[in-house]
Design a protein around this motif. Structure first.
Motif, PDB file in Angstrom:
ATOM      1  N   LEU A   1       0.832  -1.205   0.000  1.00  0.00           N
ATOM      2  CA  LEU A   1       0.000   0.000   0.000  1.00  0.00           C
ATOM      3  C   LEU A   1       0.868   1.258   0.000  1.00  0.00           C
ATOM      4  O   LEU A   1       0.616   2.197  -0.768  1.00  0.00           O
ATOM      5  CB  LEU A   1      -0.933  -0.010   1.210  1.00  0.00           C
ATOM      6  N   ILE A   2       1.891   1.281   0.858  1.00  0.00           N
ATOM      7  CA  ILE A   2       2.811   2.424   0.875  1.00  0.00           C
ATOM      8  C   ILE A   2       3.504   2.565  -0.474  1.00  0.00           C
ATOM      9  O   ILE A   2       3.680   3.673  -1.000  1.00  0.00           O
ATOM     10  CB  ILE A   2       3.858   2.252   1.994  1.00  0.00           C
ATOM     11  N   HIS A   3       3.872   1.433  -1.049  1.00  0.00           N
ATOM     12  CA  HIS A   3       4.543   1.417  -2.345  1.00  0.00           C
ATOM     13  C   HIS A   3       3.679   2.047  -3.436  1.00  0.00           C
ATOM     14  O   HIS A   3       4.140   2.920  -4.187  1.00  0.00           O
ATOM     15  CB  HIS A   3       4.875  -0.039  -2.694  1.00  0.00           C
ATOM     16  N   LEU A   4       2.414   1.652  -3.516  1.00  0.00           N
ATOM     17  CA  LEU A   4       1.548   2.182  -4.577  1.00  0.00           C
ATOM     18  C   LEU A   4       1.210   3.651  -4.338  1.00  0.00           C
ATOM     19  O   LEU A   4       1.047   4.417  -5.303  1.00  0.00           O
ATOM     20  CB  LEU A   4       0.292   1.328  -4.738  1.00  0.00           C
ATOM     21  N   ILE A   5       1.096   4.059  -3.073  1.00  0.00           N
ATOM     22  CA  ILE A   5       0.843   5.475  -2.784  1.00  0.00           C
ATOM     23  C   ILE A   5       2.023   6.329  -3.246  1.00  0.00           C
ATOM     24  O   ILE A   5       1.841   7.396  -3.839  1.00  0.00           O
ATOM     25  CB  ILE A   5       0.577   5.677  -1.277  1.00  0.00           C
ATOM     26  N   CYS A   6       3.235   5.859  -2.968  1.00  0.00           N
ATOM     27  CA  CYS A   6       4.422   6.598  -3.395  1.00  0.00           C
ATOM     28  C   CYS A   6       4.528   6.651  -4.915  1.00  0.00           C
ATOM     29  O   CYS A   6       4.908   7.685  -5.482  1.00  0.00           O
ATOM     30  CB  CYS A   6       5.681   5.952  -2.802  1.00  0.00           C
ATOM     31  N   ILE A   7       4.179   5.554  -5.585  1.00  0.00           N
ATOM     32  CA  ILE A   7       4.206   5.549  -7.056  1.00  0.00           C
ATOM     33  C   ILE A   7       3.199   6.557  -7.604  1.00  0.00           C
ATOM     34  O   ILE A   7       3.512   7.353  -8.502  1.00  0.00           O
ATOM     35  CB  ILE A   7       3.897   4.143  -7.604  1.00  0.00           C
ATOM     36  N   GLY A   8       1.977   6.529  -7.072  1.00  0.00           N
ATOM     37  CA  GLY A   8       0.957   7.468  -7.520  1.00  0.00           C
ATOM     38  C   GLY A   8       1.361   8.909  -7.282  1.00  0.00           C
ATOM     39  O   GLY A   8       1.199   9.770  -8.170  1.00  0.00           O
TER      40      GLY A   8
END
Length: 345
Positions: free
Chosen positions: A155-162
């Motif tokens: 979840l943290i990973h996808l938030i940072c990507i977005g």
């Protein structure tokens, strides 16, 4: 010329596959779960190779303005979040699950375009993003290998990507190239991760790593650094290049997908993802665009599907019908997203 362009896309897919598998091997098989050290090593190798390539004149980097460099630092912080959280998540989640959750980052960029920038968004693109969101939300509910920490870091990973993609859309100085941005990311990441390795406890904990003096560990770490660098170079090249006539390369990749379907494996996930792989690749044979961004998105999607298709052959994964359904929904959502970006619908 006609062979060179497909070869570039094929090389990108191979580097993506090899890089992902190498990272998974180090993180999950060897269990080197010290992300400040592992990601610090990868960014150090990438930064040194990029700096050497620059000094030798193989690539062009122009860091002109200090103010522009400072203005890019928030993106570098997000870059560190992407690689750190991604390393944590990949060490705990199967590759197909990790990539399916990662795809949900498109929800952030699409939401920003629609609700903040007030851009017109087609119904087909909204549907594709909703597919990605539904798949990412439902996966933790049906995953037979559910790992709360793995999904948290995903979840943290996808938030940072977005957030990184949103920042990239808002910040567009004409003097900064893709390689300029990556060079700053590398330098910032090495400094930050090296500084954090001791407070995080990774620096001394790694001394007890059982494979610390084994050639498998050393060779895998060297391979991860080199593959990450070459993947970055091909990413930058494909983002800036126009493409046409991709039939030969993607037909070859489609054969790989069909081979996946014919493999004698007890895991039905391989066959299902192989079918999605064929859907992606057959679609690419019919689509063509002079716009490099949609073309790059298509290649990256193909690379993800091939990686997800082959990963169950090399890494342990158990899945039920519901988990496979979520992966299928994510694949369909990404296929629709590629279609909308390449056709402009």
């Amino acid at each position: 010329m006609y062979l060179k362009r497909p070869a570039g896309g094929l090389a990108f897919c191979l580097f993506y596959l090899a890089s992902c598998f190498t990272n998974k091997y180090v993180l999950s098989v060897l269990k080197f779960t010290y992300p400040t050290l592992f990601q610090g090593w990868q960014t150090l190798v990438g930064g040194l190779l990029l700096h050497i390539s620059w000094k030798l004149g193989w690539v062009e980097i122009s860091l002109c303005s200090r103010s522009e460099i400072l203005s890019w630092l928030p993106a570098s912080v997000l870059f560190v979040g992407i690689i750190y959280a991604g390393s944590r998540a990949l060490s705990r989640l199967p590759i197909p699950v990790f990539l399916a959750v990662q795809n949900a980052a498109e929800v952030i960029t699409c939401g920003f375009q629609k609700f903040v920038q007030k851009e017109q968004t087609s119904h087909l693109k909204v549907c594709s993003v909703l597919f990605l969101l539904v798949a990412a939300v439902c996966l933790p509910l049906f995953d037979t290998q559910f790992d709360p920490n793995g999904y948290f870091w995903a979840l943290i990973h996808l938030i940072c990507i977005g957030a990184y993609k949103v920042f990239h859309k808002l910040w567009k100085p004409s003097s900064f190239s893709e390689l300029d941005q990556q060079y700053i990311n590398y330098v910032f990441s090495v400094v930050l991760l090296a500084s954090a390795s001791h407070p995080a406890g990774d620096l001394f904990s790694a001394l007890d790593f059982p494979f610390l003096y084994f050639y498998r560990f050393h060779s895998s770490c060297c391979a991860s650094g080199l593959l990450g660098f070459f993947l970055m170079l091909h990413t930058a090249k494909l983002r800036s290049s126009t493409t046409s006539g991709q039939y030969a390369a993607w037909s070859f990749l489609a054969k790989i997908g069909r081979l996946n379907q014919n493999l004698n494996s007890e895991n039905g996930l391989v066959c299902v993802l192989g079918y999605i792989n064929n859907t992606f690749l057959n679609t690419s044979e019919m689509l063509d665009t002079p716009n490099p961004e949609p073309a790059f998105a298509a290649r990256k999607s193909f690379a993800k599907v091939i990686t997800a298709s082959l990963s169950p052959l090399f890494f342990v994964m158990t899945a039920n019908v519901l988990t496979i359904s979520c992966l299928v929904i994510s694949g369909v959502g990404e296929a629709l997203l590629v279609y909308t970006e390449r056709t402009g619908t």
